[in-house]
Design a protein around this motif. Structure first.
Motif, PDB file in Angstrom:
ATOM      1  N   TYR A  11      -1.712  -0.784 -30.675  1.00 50.66           N
ATOM      2  CA  TYR A  11      -2.642  -0.211 -30.354  1.00 50.66           C
ATOM      3  C   TYR A  11      -3.312   1.039 -30.887  1.00 50.66           C
ATOM      4  N   SER A  12      -4.585   1.390 -30.688  1.00 46.97           N
ATOM      5  CA  SER A  12      -5.157   2.517 -31.502  1.00 46.97           C
ATOM      6  C   SER A  12      -4.700   3.787 -30.431  1.00 46.97           C
ATOM      7  N   HIS A  13      -4.302   4.758 -30.972  1.00 47.77           N
ATOM      8  CA  HIS A  13      -3.520   5.787 -30.108  1.00 47.77           C
ATOM      9  C   HIS A  13      -3.770   7.288 -30.756  1.00 47.77           C
ATOM     10  N   TYR A  14      -3.340   8.171 -29.535  1.00 48.21           N
ATOM     11  CA  TYR A  14      -3.295   9.489 -30.076  1.00 48.21           C
ATOM     12  C   TYR A  14      -4.694  10.265 -30.617  1.00 48.21           C
ATOM     13  N   ALA A  15      -5.922   9.345 -30.253  1.00 52.27           N
ATOM     14  CA  ALA A  15      -7.070   9.773 -30.889  1.00 52.27           C
ATOM     15  C   ALA A  15      -7.813  10.734 -30.133  1.00 52.27           C
ATOM     16  N   PRO A  16      -8.391  11.720 -30.688  1.00 54.18           N
ATOM     17  CA  PRO A  16      -9.352  12.525 -29.756  1.00 54.18           C
ATOM     18  C   PRO A  16     -10.746  11.710 -30.300  1.00 54.18           C
ATOM     19  N   ASN A  17     -11.823  12.579 -29.615  1.00 52.47           N
ATOM     20  CA  ASN A  17     -13.116  11.868 -29.897  1.00 52.47           C
ATOM     21  C   ASN A  17     -13.533  12.256 -31.370  1.00 52.47           C
ATOM     22  N   ALA A  18     -13.327  13.417 -31.885  1.00 48.51           N
ATOM     23  CA  ALA A  18     -13.673  13.667 -33.222  1.00 48.51           C
ATOM     24  C   ALA A  18     -12.774  12.756 -34.045  1.00 48.51           C
TER      25      ALA A  18
END
Ligand code: TXA
Ligand code: MG
Length: 312
Positions: free
Chosen positions: A214-221
């Motif tokens: 899964y996509s993870h750890y992500a900020p909006n930037a």
């Protein structure tokens, strides 16, 4: 506050607590409804299993059906600490915890508040206390940003490591690193006395550790990796420079220098991701990490950064 947390866990509620890695969203591992609340609150897919957190060595045997000698050696050396063992599960371990897998993930966190809470309640399932897909929380305020007043938060200050535990599967003759972390494969091999192999980053189609797909750890930037600082520093980018570099001028406030101190970068990474969003940056660029460096903290950092940036 601890009294209230104990009461809430015993009543089947969810409580956020600090560990040495990141904050966890805890619930009684013997209570199916409580565990279900964790999935609901996080928005976590049901096939992504949870780690059971214990406070005493012998609780390992309440969850694991088989504990190879190598696993025991590792627990004696590294627990409490940032090491999660994936072992064959006992039949009574709730399916909701393991996502239907025949194995269960177990760790003993190295934080007095966590150990206290578990000792006074029960083994706790605890994923990182962020909304699914967001950066893991390394401060109480991060948990608050994701969940507001929906959960009680035990505030233990900033987490001292900042990246999630190393997850390994321990078989009789071999260990497989499913998620890299602070503990290096070399250190694990030395203590376990059997070979340690690492899952290739590309092998996420049929992942051994379901969470890794899964996509993870992500900020909006947008998160990017770069070997060197660009010629022109842009205002819409937060730069995290891992290496020791020379800057002719005093660095602007959007350039953060770590001068080779990867431990500090690990402690601050998720906080910087969140800072980037709060301050309206469009990009976070992490500069100077060595992708050829196998194992260790550098691999753990690269693993999280690639996931955050959707970089394959
Ligand atoms: O440091 C940590 O491990 C933190 C703190 C709170 O303890 N917890 C954490 O939990 O990072 P979470 O849920 O965010 O990540 C757990 C990882 C996921 O990648 C999941 O797929 C994997 O562990 N996992 C859990 N059970 C597993 C199993 N039976 N087999 C393989 N992987 C498993
Ligand atoms: Mg997580």
């Amino acid at each position: 506050m601890l009294e209230q947390a104990v009461k809430q866990i015993n009543e089947g509620e969810v409580v956020a607590f600090p560990t040495e890695t990141v904050y966890g969203l805890g619930a009684d591992a013997r209570n199916r409804d409580a565990v279900a609340k964790v999935f609901r609150l996080k928005g976590r897919p049901a096939d992504n299993p949870l780690i059971v957190h214990i406070a005493k060595e012998d609780q390992l045997h309440d969850f694991a059906a088989e504990v190879p000698e190598a696993a025991l050696k590792l627990t004696r050396k590294f627990w409490p600490g940032p090491l999660t063992l994936v072992l064959p599960k006992k039949p009574e371990v709730l399916d909701i915890i393991t996502g239907g897998l025949p194995t269960v993930a177990i760790r003993m966190p190295d934080h007095p508040m966590a150990l206290d809470l578990i000792s006074r309640t029960a083994p706790l399932v605890a994923p990182s206390a962020n909304k699914s897909g967001r950066p893991s929380p390394t401060k109480a305020e991060h948990v608050k940003a994701d969940f507001g007043d929906k959960v009680l938060i035990l505030d233990g200050g900033p987490c001292k490591l900042g990246l999630e535990s190393t997850v390994i599967r321990v078989d009789q003759n071999e260990i497989t690193v499913l998620r890299p972390g602070h503990l290096e494969p070399r250190q694990i091999e030395e203590v376990a006395g059997i070979p340690v192999k690492t899952e290739k980053p590309g092998s996420t189609e049929s992942p051994e550790s379901p969470g890794m797909k899964y996509s993870h750890y992500a900020p909006n930037a947008e998160v990017r990796l770069r070997p060197d600082l660009p010629d022109r520093i842009k205002n819409d980018t937060l730069y995290l420079i891992s290496r020791d570099i020379d800057m002719d001028v005093e660095e602007p406030e959007n350039v953060i220098l770590y001068a080779g101190n990867l431990k500090t970068l690990a402690v601050e990474l998720y906080d910087r991701f969140r800072q980037a969003d709060l301050e309206g940056y469009n990009y976070v660029e992490i500069i100077g990490l060595d992708e050829s460096n196998q194992g260790g903290l550098e691999q753990a950092l690269l693993n999280r950064i690639r996931k955050a940036g959707g970089i394959v």
